[in-house]
Write an enzyme that holds these catalytic residues in place. Sequence first.
Site, PDB file in Angstrom:
ATOM      1  N   GLU A  81      65.507 -31.257 -10.880  1.00  8.65           N
ATOM      2  CA  GLU A  81      65.812 -29.704 -10.973  1.00  8.65           C
ATOM      3  C   GLU A  81      66.231 -29.904  -8.907  1.00  8.65           C
ATOM      4  OE1 GLU A  81      62.352 -27.151 -11.890  1.00  8.65           O
ATOM      5  OE2 GLU A  81      61.061 -27.493 -10.456  1.00  8.65           O
ATOM      6  N   CYS A  82      67.434 -29.334  -9.156  1.00  4.23           N
ATOM      7  CA  CYS A  82      68.129 -29.131  -8.070  1.00  4.23           C
ATOM      8  C   CYS A  82      68.392 -30.156  -6.451  1.00  4.23           C
ATOM      9  CB  CYS A  82      67.074 -27.594  -6.908  1.00  4.23           C
ATOM     10  SG  CYS A  82      68.364 -26.892  -5.935  1.00  4.23           S
ATOM     11  N   GLY A  83      67.701 -30.567  -6.102  1.00  2.90           N
ATOM     12  CA  GLY A  83      67.295 -31.595  -5.209  1.00  2.90           C
ATOM     13  C   GLY A  83      66.999 -32.982  -6.326  1.00  2.90           C
TER      14      GLY A  83
ATOM     15  N   ALA B  70      68.835 -30.010 -13.699  1.00  2.00           N
ATOM     16  CA  ALA B  70      69.386 -28.075 -13.882  1.00  2.00           C
ATOM     17  C   ALA B  70      68.878 -27.810 -12.533  1.00  2.00           C
ATOM     18  CB  ALA B  70      68.287 -27.368 -14.787  1.00  2.00           C
TER      19      ALA B  70
END
Length: 450
Positions: free
Chosen positions: A323-325, A422
């Site tokens: 997620e993200c990073g 995501a």
Amino acid sequence: MQADIPRVVIAGTHSGCGKTTIASGLMAALVARGITVQPFKTGPDFIDPSHHTLICGRPSRNLDVCMMGETGIRRTFAAASTGADIAVIEGAMGLFDGMKGSDTASAAHVARILKAPVILVVDAHAVSRSIHAVVRGFRDFDPRVKIAGIIYNRIGSDRHRQMIAEEEFVPALGWVPRQPESEVKSRHLGLLMASESPAMQTYGRVISETCDLDRILGVARAAPPLNVPAPVAQKTHAARHRPVIGVARDAAFCFYYQDNLDRLARAGAELRPFSPMADTEPEVDALYIGGGYPELHAEPLERSRCRQFIREREEAGMPIYGECGGLMYLSGSLEADRTYEMAGVLPARAVMTKKLQALGYVKGAFGNRPGLWTGTVAIRGHEFHYSRIECDPEVRFAIRLGQGAGIGNGNDGLMEYSTIGAYTHAYFTDAFCRRFVAAAAAFKKTAGKH
């Protein structure tokens, strides 16, 4: 059931008034007295809780109404506070600042849910008598919120303090002088992490010298008994049958909700930290790569042999969730000051930007697509990033959003094989955790046959 937990919310008039420093300093001062403090932070923040956790020696928990609901707030609060002498809850933004300009998910909202008194941090820089108009406005704005005291921050001198104290009408519990040398520096996503700056820990001495700790403890102990839901039943799993989920934990990947980790463990997983920056091949059955700062550590991430390990496990069918990073790292490359090769699992490239690309709450659902181990479960979370994902043609997405930006066009959760990446920092549901752990167990069983 009822719980009698001393508690207090440290809130501010606005962002930047010093509440994070004062809340962390208060935690440090209480710990120095031998008091066991359970820390919390309202909202979806990851950074301030890292300071709380280091100071208190207990994981700081997020209390976010949008992601958890009011029942979830009470349940997390009561469970996490077990064994603590006091709960200190740091508010986000200004006391009454909630979602989309409303009261929802504000620090005041959380204070009402928990029947917690509020100590308001007020920035006294360059103001004297006029500050009482601010205090009166906050005190009277919502009678359902009890402001039990004020901590005046950035006091310039004894004379400055005296001018304010002459017309005090809400108890002053602290007079904190300006401490520019103790301020924690910031970057694009907020303050430095606790591992990068010890300033918050040293602020306990300042709070001990300038605040009335006995009266603050009295405020917390005066909180009424709280009705809380029954605790979630804990399942036991034989150690040899527990699948291992590797959790990326280092300077590049450090954004995790503690409740997510607890839910995965409760669903039957053994959680094993590892560092994608290190040349290691962790013995795991699934991977969870959270958010953080891969752009600041792109060079060691590129050099590490862990990239090849992840590609091999992805091709073998290991479930991987980023997620993200983590999404950025799982992509083919990351463009920052130059282009760095990343894990190359997802058919896309990540590009750092100078402007904020997304900030806010996310709602959506995982779709029921072939090979998608999550099934059709709802997702709630938060997004905050200064990057964009440029996808290859004909990519597949696991998540359809009803609220939030995601990767683009209402889609999030770029997927390839059993890997999902995501932008959403999700607050995991029990259903999602059960499916994640089941997918890890299935891979463990399959891998054991070879």
